[in-house]
Design an enzyme around this catalytic site. Structure first.
Site, short mmCIF file in Angstrom:
data_model
loop_
_atom_site.label_atom_id
_atom_site.label_comp_id
_atom_site.label_asym_id
_atom_site.label_seq_id
_atom_site.Cartn_x
_atom_site.Cartn_y
_atom_site.Cartn_z
N ARG A 152 -0.80 -38.98 -85.02
CA ARG A 152 -0.14 -40.06 -85.73
C ARG A 152 1.37 -39.80 -85.67
O ARG A 152 1.80 -38.66 -85.48
CB ARG A 152 -0.56 -40.10 -87.20
CG ARG A 152 -2.03 -40.42 -87.44
CD ARG A 152 -2.31 -40.44 -88.94
NE ARG A 152 -3.68 -40.84 -89.23
CZ ARG A 152 -4.69 -40.00 -89.44
NH1 ARG A 152 -4.47 -38.69 -89.36
NH2 ARG A 152 -5.90 -40.45 -89.71
N LYS A 176 -3.70 -37.65 -93.00
CA LYS A 176 -3.75 -38.44 -94.23
C LYS A 176 -4.56 -37.70 -95.29
O LYS A 176 -5.56 -37.05 -94.99
CB LYS A 176 -4.38 -39.80 -93.95
CG LYS A 176 -3.46 -40.74 -93.17
CD LYS A 176 -4.09 -42.11 -93.05
CE LYS A 176 -3.14 -43.07 -92.34
NZ LYS A 176 -3.75 -44.43 -92.19
N HIS A 244 2.03 -45.75 -82.15
CA HIS A 244 0.62 -46.09 -82.36
C HIS A 244 -0.07 -46.46 -81.06
O HIS A 244 -1.26 -46.22 -80.88
CB HIS A 244 0.49 -47.24 -83.37
CG HIS A 244 0.91 -46.87 -84.75
ND1 HIS A 244 0.34 -45.83 -85.45
CD2 HIS A 244 1.84 -47.40 -85.58
CE1 HIS A 244 0.91 -45.74 -86.64
NE2 HIS A 244 1.82 -46.67 -86.74
N ARG A 247 -1.35 -43.40 -79.39
CA ARG A 247 -2.54 -42.89 -80.10
C ARG A 247 -3.76 -43.76 -79.78
O ARG A 247 -4.86 -43.25 -79.53
CB ARG A 247 -2.26 -42.88 -81.61
CG ARG A 247 -3.42 -42.42 -82.47
CD ARG A 247 -2.91 -42.22 -83.90
NE ARG A 247 -3.94 -42.36 -84.91
CZ ARG A 247 -4.73 -41.38 -85.33
NH1 ARG A 247 -4.63 -40.18 -84.80
NH2 ARG A 247 -5.63 -41.60 -86.28
N HIS A 270 -10.02 -39.38 -88.46
CA HIS A 270 -10.53 -40.47 -89.29
C HIS A 270 -11.58 -39.93 -90.26
O HIS A 270 -12.52 -39.27 -89.84
CB HIS A 270 -11.18 -41.56 -88.43
CG HIS A 270 -10.20 -42.39 -87.66
ND1 HIS A 270 -10.55 -43.14 -86.55
CD2 HIS A 270 -8.87 -42.60 -87.85
CE1 HIS A 270 -9.48 -43.76 -86.09
NE2 HIS A 270 -8.46 -43.45 -86.85
N TYR A 279 -12.74 -48.96 -81.71
CA TYR A 279 -12.49 -48.68 -80.30
C TYR A 279 -13.70 -48.98 -79.42
O TYR A 279 -13.57 -49.10 -78.21
CB TYR A 279 -12.05 -47.22 -80.11
CG TYR A 279 -10.75 -46.93 -80.77
CD1 TYR A 279 -9.54 -47.33 -80.19
CD2 TYR A 279 -10.69 -46.30 -82.01
CE1 TYR A 279 -8.34 -47.09 -80.82
CE2 TYR A 279 -9.49 -46.07 -82.64
CZ TYR A 279 -8.32 -46.46 -82.04
OH TYR A 279 -7.13 -46.24 -82.66
#
Length: 306
Positions: A152, A176, A244, A247, A270, A279
């Site tokens: 990220r 995150k 982004h 990524r 994730h 995806y």
């Protein structure tokens, strides 16, 4: 044209002082709420409504429907609904209303946009450089690492020297929710990082950040975005390049090559598999060709099926 002097909007004046002084709301929040309540006030005034007490849940649903008709996006409508809920909560605290008409009403869901990615040929074009300029070596290393390991923007920007194990070809990331993960570094990215680190001291480092600005400090998020945008233009990339996109390209190419959704989930950091599953919808024609070639019952007849 929206009239900021309409009766309904003028009634909100004490609310802004309350948010600013008592709630210590940021100017960004104030501006957002003011913009939304001004638009709603104008909408209601044109419908003949002159007090907020006249608004009920049916009125709020009408506001959402009208906003949608005007072309407002799902995220903007959601913000409008939040602004209304907060405003009505304030009126209840002031004993000017007894029920919040915006509670329990849901904004329309935003449609999930498929991430745009760069194909393998464009990646080759993007990451080919013979420059020995220190800043170019830094920029190439950033992009190689992001594409190699699916970082990220915040992870790339926050990377310290101690987070990298170049001998072990891996990097430790803080994602995150302060979740830590370790991801591998590809050979091309490793080469680019070694070339950059060999000249990093020319930037007179002020801290342990891997990627420095020319004053020796850590590159900001915005600086990285601008660097990549300019690099993409210089390399002749047709579409706008942003972090982004690298990524997303990493995720797409990894999934196409491996078909292992769980592994890609781990690499991307994730917490929810559903986030990674977006995806699986990418490059459907590519996946359909693989299916046609591999599945024993996928041979399609030219004539129409009955």
């Amino acid at each position: 044209m929206i009239n900021s002097q309409n009766t309904l909007y003028l009634q909100t004046k004490p609310y802004w002082d309350y948010l600013r002084i008592e709630k210590q709301a940021s100017q960004h929040t104030l501006s957002n709420y003011q913009r939304q309540l001004l638009a709603v006030s104008d909408m209601l005034s044109q419908a003949g409504i002159s007090t907020w007490q006249e608004v009920n849940s049916a009125t709020v649903r009408w506001i959402i429907a009208q906003s949608n008709k005007q072309g407002l996006g799902a995220k903007s409508i959601a913000l409008r609904l939040v602004a209304l809920r907060q405003w009505f909560s304030y009126l209840i605290r002031q004993e000017k209303m007894s029920v919040n008409p915006a509670v329990g009403i849901k904004a329309p869901k935003a449609s999930k946009r498929l991430p745009k990615n760069i194909d393998a040929e464009q990646i080759g074009q993007l990451l080919t450089s013979d420059s020995h300029e220190p800043s170019d070596l830094r920029d190439l290393a950033m992009m190689e690492l992001m594409y190699s390991s699916g970082l990220r923007l915040s992870e790339l920007q926050g990377l310290d020297l101690g987070d990298m194990d170049l001998a072990g070809r891996e990097v430790r990331l803080l994602g995150k929710g302060n979740k830590e993960r370790i991801v591998p570094i590809g050979s091309k990215a490793l080469e680019a990082l070694n070339r950059w680190l060999a000249v990093r001291n020319q930037f007179k480092p002020q801290d342990n950040a891997v990627f420095l600005n020319k004053r020796g400090g850590r590159l900001s998020h915005r600086s990285i975005q601008l660097v990549m945008q300019k690099w993409g233009e210089k390399q002749g990339l047709e579409s706008h390049l942003h972090p982004h996109k690298l990524r997303h390209s990493f995720a797409t190419h990894m999934l196409e090559a491996s078909g292992d959704l769980r592994a890609v989930q781990e690499l991307l950091g994730h917490s929810n598999l559903a986030t990674t599953q977006i995806y699986t919808h990418l490059d459907f024609q590519h996946l359909a060709k693989i299916y046609d070639a591999a599945h024993p019952r996928a041979k399609r007849k030219k004539q129409d099926d009955d």
